[in-house]
Scaffold this motif. Structure first.
Motif, PDB file in Angstrom:
ATOM      1  N   LEU A  11     -42.529  58.869  23.259  1.00 33.97           N
ATOM      2  CA  LEU A  11     -43.504  58.595  24.301  1.00 33.97           C
ATOM      3  C   LEU A  11     -44.896  59.093  23.894  1.00 33.97           C
ATOM      4  N   ASP A  12     -44.965  60.244  23.255  1.00 36.53           N
ATOM      5  CA  ASP A  12     -46.257  60.744  22.752  1.00 36.53           C
ATOM      6  C   ASP A  12     -46.887  59.725  21.802  1.00 36.53           C
ATOM      7  N   ALA A  13     -46.071  59.238  20.881  1.00 36.21           N
ATOM      8  CA  ALA A  13     -46.560  58.261  19.907  1.00 36.21           C
ATOM      9  C   ALA A  13     -46.965  56.962  20.590  1.00 36.21           C
ATOM     10  N   ALA A  14     -46.195  56.547  21.577  1.00 36.58           N
ATOM     11  CA  ALA A  14     -46.498  55.301  22.281  1.00 36.58           C
ATOM     12  C   ALA A  14     -47.791  55.418  23.078  1.00 36.58           C
ATOM     13  N   VAL A  15     -48.015  56.548  23.744  1.00 33.17           N
ATOM     14  CA  VAL A  15     -49.248  56.744  24.509  1.00 33.17           C
ATOM     15  C   VAL A  15     -50.452  56.644  23.585  1.00 33.17           C
ATOM     16  N   ARG A  16     -50.400  57.305  22.435  1.00 23.80           N
ATOM     17  CA  ARG A  16     -51.508  57.240  21.477  1.00 23.80           C
ATOM     18  C   ARG A  16     -51.752  55.809  21.021  1.00 23.80           C
ATOM     19  N   THR A  17     -50.676  55.120  20.711  1.00 24.54           N
ATOM     20  CA  THR A  17     -50.801  53.767  20.166  1.00 24.54           C
ATOM     21  C   THR A  17     -51.312  52.785  21.205  1.00 24.54           C
ATOM     22  N   PHE A  18     -50.733  52.811  22.404  1.00 28.55           N
ATOM     23  CA  PHE A  18     -51.180  51.902  23.463  1.00 28.55           C
ATOM     24  C   PHE A  18     -52.638  52.182  23.841  1.00 28.55           C
ATOM     25  N   ALA A  19     -53.002  53.467  23.934  1.00 30.25           N
ATOM     26  CA  ALA A  19     -54.359  53.823  24.350  1.00 30.25           C
ATOM     27  C   ALA A  19     -55.394  53.381  23.325  1.00 30.25           C
ATOM     28  N   ARG A  20     -55.063  53.503  22.053  1.00 28.14           N
ATOM     29  CA  ARG A  20     -56.058  53.253  21.005  1.00 28.14           C
ATOM     30  C   ARG A  20     -56.068  51.805  20.505  1.00 28.14           C
ATOM     31  N   ARG A  21     -54.929  51.128  20.593  1.00 30.21           N
ATOM     32  CA  ARG A  21     -54.851  49.763  20.081  1.00 30.21           C
ATOM     33  C   ARG A  21     -54.728  48.717  21.179  1.00 30.21           C
ATOM     34  N   GLY A  22     -54.396  49.167  22.383  1.00 32.20           N
ATOM     35  CA  GLY A  22     -54.177  48.223  23.473  1.00 32.20           C
ATOM     36  C   GLY A  22     -52.730  47.754  23.497  1.00 32.20           C
ATOM     37  N   TYR A  23     -52.313  47.322  24.675  1.00 35.79           N
ATOM     38  CA  TYR A  23     -50.913  46.925  24.828  1.00 35.79           C
ATOM     39  C   TYR A  23     -50.538  45.763  23.918  1.00 35.79           C
ATOM     40  N   ARG A  24     -51.386  44.747  23.862  1.00 40.66           N
ATOM     41  CA  ARG A  24     -51.035  43.545  23.095  1.00 40.66           C
ATOM     42  C   ARG A  24     -51.018  43.802  21.593  1.00 40.66           C
ATOM     43  N   ASN A  25     -51.922  44.634  21.114  1.00 41.50           N
ATOM     44  CA  ASN A  25     -52.013  44.878  19.671  1.00 41.50           C
ATOM     45  C   ASN A  25     -51.067  45.966  19.180  1.00 41.50           C
ATOM     46  N   ALA A  26     -50.535  46.763  20.084  1.00 42.12           N
ATOM     47  CA  ALA A  26     -49.595  47.816  19.687  1.00 42.12           C
ATOM     48  C   ALA A  26     -48.244  47.192  19.369  1.00 42.12           C
TER      49      ALA A  26
END
Length: 215
Positions: A11-26
């Motif tokens: 979840l930590d990794a997912a929060v970073r990824t979604f926040a920085r790349r956006g839902y569609r690009n993650a």
């Protein structure tokens, strides 16, 4: 490693990824790499990208609400209680920029059910702030008419306005190249804007548009 610990890492990794790349690009590959696990393990624990995104929103929303509630100095005067809650909010958003970006930007732009999760969080915060305002009115010892007005719908409206202002100020502070104001400064800024006006209401001094110039 215990499942619960591994899941929090994902979840930590997912929060970073979604926040920085956006839902569609993650991608789930990105998240698995960030978490240091295989992609099948992410699917095994969290089923799908949608469910993973929703789990991130729920965790970050619960953490934000808990931080605000924990920050309030319940034995302090009314203004200090409200300030401490705002301070807790700004401290959390400054210390968890990815979590705040997930809630304030990403979750709101991808429709239901994600937006509903954020709306529920916001409603809980507004209800809590409404309670703080109504308590302040009762403690101030206003007349019956003003107390009735302020402990009714007006307090809820002011709470919505205050929460919206706090969200906007956090967004502005987070976008500053110089790092923006500290949590203490941001909370004081909003108190200087809001509490003086609330004080006028408690004294029965209400602003009205009056007559137009030249009318």
């Amino acid at each position: 490693m215990p499942r619960a610990v591994r899941e929090q890492q994902m979840l930590d990794a997912a929060v970073r990824t979604f926040a920085r790349r956006g839902y569609r690009n993650a991608s789930m590959d990105d998240i698995a790499e960030q978490a240091g696990v295989s992609k099948p393990l992410v699917y095994l624990y969290l089923n799908s990208k949608d469910e993973l995104f929703a789990a991130c929103i729920r965790r970050e929303a619960a953490s934000l609400v808990a931080a605000i509630r924990a920050a309030v100095e319940h034995d302090a005067p009314a203004d200090r209680r409200l300030w401490s809650g705002l301070h807790g909010f700004f401290t959390y958003t400054a210390e968890h920029p990815d979590g705040w970006a997930l809630l304030h930007v990403q979750a709101r732009t991808h429709g239901d059910p994600f937006a509903r999760e954020v709306a529920a969080m916001r409603a809980e915060i507004v209800e809590f702030v409404t309670h703080l305002l109504r308590t302040a009115v009762r403690e101030h010892g206003c007349g019956a008419a003003r107390t009735g007005r302020m402990t009714g719908g007006e307090a809820a409206g002011l709470a919505y306005a205050l929460v919206g202002a706090a969200e906007s100020l956090a967004e502005w502070a987070g976008g500053r190249a110089d790092g923006g104001p500290s949590a203490e400064e941001a909370a004081a800024t909003l108190m200087n804007f809001a509490w003086a006006g609330l004080g006028n209401l408690l004294r029965g001094e209400r602003w009205s548009p009056g007559e137009r110039v030249g009318a």
